[in-house]
Design a protein around this motif. Structure first.
Motif, mmCIF file in Angstrom:
data_model
loop_
_atom_site.group_PDB
_atom_site.id
_atom_site.type_symbol
_atom_site.label_atom_id
_atom_site.label_comp_id
_atom_site.label_asym_id
_atom_site.label_seq_id
_atom_site.Cartn_x
_atom_site.Cartn_y
_atom_site.Cartn_z
ATOM 1 N N VAL A 42 0.871 -1.174 0.000
ATOM 2 C CA VAL A 42 0.000 0.000 0.000
ATOM 3 C C VAL A 42 0.909 1.224 0.000
ATOM 4 C CG1 VAL A 42 -1.865 1.206 1.176
ATOM 5 C CG2 VAL A 42 -1.714 -1.290 1.320
ATOM 6 N N ASP A 43 0.994 1.884 -1.138
ATOM 7 C CA ASP A 43 1.882 3.035 -1.316
ATOM 8 C C ASP A 43 1.168 4.292 -0.833
ATOM 9 O OD1 ASP A 43 3.574 5.075 -2.270
ATOM 10 O OD2 ASP A 43 4.312 3.774 -3.870
ATOM 11 N N CYS A 44 1.646 4.870 0.269
ATOM 12 C CA CYS A 44 0.980 6.015 0.893
ATOM 13 C C CYS A 44 1.666 7.336 0.562
ATOM 14 C CB CYS A 44 0.906 5.821 2.401
ATOM 15 S SG CYS A 44 -0.142 4.458 2.901
ATOM 16 N N ARG A 45 2.293 7.419 -0.587
ATOM 17 C CA ARG A 45 2.841 8.701 -1.029
ATOM 18 C C ARG A 45 1.773 9.468 -1.799
ATOM 19 N NH1 ARG A 45 7.195 7.531 -4.888
ATOM 20 N NH2 ARG A 45 5.945 5.648 -5.276
ATOM 21 N N PRO A 46 1.892 10.781 -1.875
ATOM 22 C CA PRO A 46 0.947 11.560 -2.683
ATOM 23 C C PRO A 46 0.944 11.085 -4.133
ATOM 24 C CG PRO A 46 2.228 13.009 -1.260
ATOM 25 C CD PRO A 46 2.840 11.653 -1.148
ATOM 26 N N LEU A 47 -0.138 11.357 -4.828
ATOM 27 C CA LEU A 47 -0.318 10.840 -6.178
ATOM 28 C C LEU A 47 0.785 11.290 -7.131
ATOM 29 C CD1 LEU A 47 -2.076 9.259 -8.148
ATOM 30 C CD2 LEU A 47 -3.419 11.339 -8.536
ATOM 31 N N ASP A 48 1.255 12.541 -6.992
ATOM 32 C CA ASP A 48 2.284 13.018 -7.916
ATOM 33 C C ASP A 48 3.590 12.240 -7.730
ATOM 34 O OD1 ASP A 48 2.670 14.038 -5.411
ATOM 35 O OD2 ASP A 48 3.105 16.101 -6.044
ATOM 36 N N GLN A 49 3.909 11.837 -6.495
ATOM 37 C CA GLN A 49 5.112 11.034 -6.271
ATOM 38 C C GLN A 49 4.905 9.596 -6.739
ATOM 39 O OE1 GLN A 49 6.874 11.380 -2.358
ATOM 40 N NE2 GLN A 49 6.080 13.458 -2.069
ATOM 41 N N PRO A 76 -2.307 9.959 1.346
ATOM 42 C CA PRO A 76 -2.541 10.415 2.724
ATOM 43 C C PRO A 76 -3.218 11.778 2.790
ATOM 44 C CG PRO A 76 -0.215 10.613 2.148
ATOM 45 C CD PRO A 76 -0.869 9.859 1.032
ATOM 46 N N ASN A 77 -3.126 12.577 1.716
ATOM 47 C CA ASN A 77 -3.777 13.888 1.723
ATOM 48 C C ASN A 77 -5.292 13.772 1.807
ATOM 49 O OD1 ASN A 77 -1.385 15.434 1.517
ATOM 50 N ND2 ASN A 77 -1.283 15.043 -0.685
ATOM 51 N N LEU A 78 -5.826 12.641 1.328
ATOM 52 C CA LEU A 78 -7.274 12.452 1.398
ATOM 53 C C LEU A 78 -7.755 12.400 2.841
ATOM 54 C CD1 LEU A 78 -7.824 9.711 -1.339
ATOM 55 C CD2 LEU A 78 -8.246 12.164 -1.527
ATOM 56 N N LEU A 79 -6.917 11.920 3.724
ATOM 57 C CA LEU A 79 -7.301 11.780 5.114
ATOM 58 C C LEU A 79 -7.646 13.127 5.732
ATOM 59 C CD1 LEU A 79 -7.542 9.756 7.475
ATOM 60 C CD2 LEU A 79 -5.149 10.224 8.009
ATOM 61 N N LEU A 80 -6.947 14.186 5.292
ATOM 62 C CA LEU A 80 -7.162 15.516 5.847
ATOM 63 C C LEU A 80 -8.132 16.350 5.025
ATOM 64 C CD1 LEU A 80 -3.502 16.461 6.847
ATOM 65 C CD2 LEU A 80 -5.300 15.561 8.319
ATOM 66 N N HIS A 81 -8.036 16.234 3.712
ATOM 67 C CA HIS A 81 -8.772 17.155 2.849
ATOM 68 C C HIS A 81 -10.052 16.561 2.272
ATOM 69 C CE1 HIS A 81 -5.316 19.741 3.233
ATOM 70 N NE2 HIS A 81 -4.522 18.837 2.677
ATOM 71 N N SER A 82 -10.146 15.240 2.224
ATOM 72 C CA SER A 82 -11.349 14.624 1.660
ATOM 73 C C SER A 82 -11.618 13.301 2.369
ATOM 74 C CB SER A 82 -11.167 14.398 0.151
ATOM 75 O OG SER A 82 -12.339 13.864 -0.419
ATOM 76 N N PRO A 83 -12.080 13.371 3.606
ATOM 77 C CA PRO A 83 -12.296 12.151 4.396
ATOM 78 C C PRO A 83 -13.239 11.156 3.734
ATOM 79 C CG PRO A 83 -12.432 14.111 5.787
ATOM 80 C CD PRO A 83 -12.385 14.597 4.368
ATOM 81 N N THR A 84 -14.241 11.670 3.002
ATOM 82 C CA THR A 84 -15.187 10.762 2.345
ATOM 83 C C THR A 84 -14.488 9.920 1.293
ATOM 84 O OG1 THR A 84 -16.993 12.336 2.700
ATOM 85 C CG2 THR A 84 -17.333 10.613 1.039
ATOM 86 N N ASP A 85 -13.662 10.571 0.471
ATOM 87 C CA ASP A 85 -12.916 9.830 -0.552
ATOM 88 C C ASP A 85 -11.929 8.854 0.091
ATOM 89 O OD1 ASP A 85 -14.239 11.174 -2.535
ATOM 90 O OD2 ASP A 85 -12.681 12.699 -2.799
ATOM 91 N N PHE A 86 -11.355 9.265 1.221
ATOM 92 C CA PHE A 86 -10.432 8.368 1.916
ATOM 93 C C PHE A 86 -11.167 7.126 2.417
ATOM 94 C CE2 PHE A 86 -8.508 6.793 5.830
ATOM 95 C CZ PHE A 86 -7.203 6.558 5.411
ATOM 96 N N ASP A 87 -12.376 7.323 2.953
ATOM 97 C CA ASP A 87 -13.156 6.185 3.448
ATOM 98 C C ASP A 87 -13.500 5.226 2.316
ATOM 99 O OD1 ASP A 87 -13.055 7.185 6.000
ATOM 100 O OD2 ASP A 87 -15.020 8.170 5.893
#
Length: 716
Positions: A359-366, A380-391
């Protein structure tokens, strides 16, 4: 051990233990009669192989599925420990002995030996410990467990010289160092338990019962302090032939996991009571359990990442005086895995050992500029900025794991990969914590992240990574960071060089274990389940039989609770398909001592006296509560599920079949069933229960099958 398990997979099922005479009195005839006595090893052939110095693997093949007699154990242990031709180090040394405590401790443990041998054995043990303290320039620690380690050596009648050589080898090759409060072995074991059973680990953490509180006497004596002496000797014979010092961690892991149901049912017990219960587990092992016990430990060892062995072998099992770094291991969120081990898995999907789902937890650009083949990108940015998408992404990942890594028979485990920068990876740790809270097993974290991966691959980056863009990738990886390899220092540089040979041996054993891993996965899974079930049943049977406290007892189907009712003069049993207009169901409170006791539903419904069980819903005051109706030969048991504990319920009531006056069902709603129980003598208590039973037709058949014969027998 792989050979041992494969040899036994196709054999008829035998009981996990060979009861001694006391057990035969307590166990049922069926339990005792279902066992097959194992044959003895050919002593002449074994002694010939030992005297010839044959390879341990050859000797192990002679012992598969057989009992090793005590008279052969001394030479076998000497061969396994590599001291067969060691000179007599203790010689004619006769003192002085500075501490009287040594002899006192030795006299306490030799009480397990025949009386005629106790005095001589205590003196030999005292001399061995005193000489060790003198030669190593250390003071005797009374709580070291050394006398217990020497007890099996005295039991097999080793002379003083061999006893010292074996004792020295055991201390530095098999007994973990730092066995003290907050010691490194206990932090490691907790991570192993978290890896295989995060729910059980979380439960013990909640109780604040940490591994050192029950594990300390087990590790420092290799379970001698907690097992019968004959059992400990049989276990040592199998254990030492494996030549894997980390196996003791997995032996303990097997004990806890197979007793999990009982531990989890101890929700109402305080910490000290739970500690007492867990500490008693090894005492229930018999010599007949050893094959199952060690085979299961080997199985769990093969299902565990191997890189921790290289990291911690030098500080736990070696002659060096390396100083472990507690902060490294004690602060780990989950079991760390080396990038090299992950890469081996990715490169060779059909190879041996644990296979990882990365499970690669780097941002999409990396992630887009280079990632491992088949990895799952969880930003991991989804966890802070878009919790629904993260879920949503997490649910997709959980669905994947439920089909693969979450399955006990699967070989694919989940490994999280971050960038390798501390600031960025703190969000990765938050993600890992969320998955651990879901009690998903086999979760690990790649040490050093992508920075370490980049360093290890070197000029192979474009051949291994998918979508690799060297220019963009270098933009994310500064030259300063790339120049410094990411390592976790467990020992100082000076000390680590002293144990190079030991570490190399550990790596070699690790690779062999990985090679055997595939054999476990492909051909032994069903056999391991059977072994685990046999060991679990033996532990739970003993626990239930010995759990006699009035306030702390746990319900089981064989409990006889409440008043025994005499037969009523009227027809005590009838089934009426009538329109019962009485919608008010009065539930009288039961005075049974087991009311409201918590039980594991799966274990309870598989009890030996349970004839059949039905899931249902209790209807009361306009509410529907998930419940279970259970038939035994003489009783009807009602369980109510716990809303906050999946798979657990509390005992609502227990009633004798003789108290059952009537069962009615509505014509318009035949799946709504009412039970009416009546008292006896001067008691006019009437207890009513109403349930919605989806499988009402099967339920009626069960009533006719199980309850009518009981009623007829009572009438006669």
């Amino acid at each position: 051990m792989a050979e041992l398990i494969q040899e036994n997979v196709t054999e008829p099922d035998t009981s996990s233990s060979k009861p001694n005479e006391e057990d035969n009195e307590a166990d049922s005839p069926d339990d005792a009669g279902g066992e097959e006595e194992k044959p003895l090893v050919d002593l002449t052939e074994l002694n010939s192989a030992l005297n010839a110095g044959d390879d341990i693997s050859t000797i192990k093949s002679m012992c598969v599925g057989k009992i090793i007699p005590p008279e052969a154990m001394a030479e076998l242990w000497k061969l396994c420990l590599g001291v067969t031709h060691k000179p007599d180090a203790i010689g004619s040394w006769s003192g002085p002995i500075e501490s009287d405590q040594i002899l006192q401790d030795c006299k306490e443990v030799v009480a397990n030996l025949p009386e005629s041998r106790r005095e001589a054995a205590a003196v030999d043990m005292q001399m061995v410990i005193a000489f060790y303290c003198k030669s190593r320039n250390v003071r005797y620690p009374p709580d070291s467990g050394w006398a217990e380690v020497l007890l099996p050596l005295a039991h097999v009648a080793m002379n003083r010289a061999d006893m010292y050589n074996c004792f020295y080898a055991l201390l530095y090759k098999y007994i973990p160092k730092e066995c003290k409060p907050n010691g490194l072995p206990f932090h490691l074991f907790r991570l192993l338990l978290l890896y295989h059973d995060p729910e059980l680990c979380s439960f013990l953490d909640t109780k604040k019962l940490f591994p050192e509180e029950y594990l300390l006497p087990w590790l420092r004596s290799l379970l001698v302090s907690s097992c019968a002496l004959e059992v400990a000797c049989s276990m040592w014979s199998v254990y030492l032939m494996e030549r894997d010092p980390f196996l003791v961690f997995f032996l303990v892991l097997v004990i806890l996991i197979n007793a999990k149901d009982f531990i989890m049912e101890s929700l109402d017990n305080d910490k000290e009571k739970l500690k007492e219960i867990i500490s008693s587990f090894p005492r229930q092992l018999s010599a007949g359990d050893i094959d199952d016990f060690c085979s299961l430990a080997e199985y769990y060892a093969a299902r565990t990442p191997q890189s921790f062995r290289k990291d911690y072998h030098g500080v736990l099992f070696s002659t060096s005086r390396a100083t472990p770094s507690y902060s490294t291991l004690s602060q780990q969120l989950c079991l760390p895995v080396s990038v090299s081990e992950v890469l081996e898995s990715v490169k060779d999907q059909e190879g041996y050992g644990v296979r990882y789902f990365v499970v690669d937890c780097r941002p999409l650009d990396q992630y887009s500029c280079g990632h491992l083949p088949g990895s799952f990108q969880l930003d991991p940015n989804l966890l802070l900025h878009s919790p629904t998408d993260f879920d949503v992404a997490s649910e997709r990942l959980c669905g994947r794991i439920n089909r693969t890594g979450g399955n006990p028979d699967s070989t694919e485990h989940m490994c999280f990969l971050g960038s390798g920068r501390e600031l960025e990876d703190q969000f990765v740790h938050m993600i890992v914590a969320k998955f651990l809270q879901k009690f998903i097993p086999y979760v690990s974290l790649a040490k050093g992240g992508f920075i370490e991966l980049h360093r290890v691959l070197g000029d192979q980056l474009d051949k291994v990574l998918e979508d690799y863009d060297v220019a963009i990738c270098q933009h994310f990886l500064s030259a300063e960071v790339m120049a410094e390899p990411h390592t976790v220092a467990a020992v100082t540089k000076a000390d680590s060089t002293k144990s190079d040979s030991d570490s190399e041996a550990a790596i070699s054993r690790s690779k062999k274990l990985q090679e055997r891993g595939a054999k476990f996965y492909s051909s032994v899974a069903s056999g391991v389940k059977e072994r685990s079930q046999r060991l679990k049943e033996r532990l739970q049977r003993w626990l239930y039989e010995n759990d006699q406290g009035e306030d702390d007892r746990h319900a089981k189907p064989t409990d006889k609770l409440g008043r025994r009712y005499r037969d009523l003069d009227t027809n005590v049993f009838s089934i009426a398909d009538e329109d019962d207009n009485d919608d008010t169901v009065e539930l009288s409170s039961s005075d049974d001592e087991m009311t409201n006791r918590m039980v594991n539903i799966s274990s309870f419904t598989k009890g030996e006296d349970v004839l059949q069980s039905f899931p249902c819903s209790e209807l009361k005051d306009g509410y529907s509560t998930p419940s279970h109706i259970i038939f035994t030969k003489e009783e009807l048991i009602l369980l109510r599920e716990l809303s906050d504990r999946t798979g657990y319920a509390r005992v609502k009531a227990k009633h004798s079949v003789k108290c059952l006056n009537k069962i009615t069902a509505k014509k318009k709603h035949p799946d709504v069933v009412t039970f009416i129980f009546e008292g006896n003598d001067n008691s006019q208590t009437v207890t009513k229960y109403r349930f919605h039973i989806p499988s009402s037709r099967q339920f009626v058949e069960a009533i006719k099958t199980h309850l009518e014969p009981t009623k007829t027998s009572s009438d006669n």
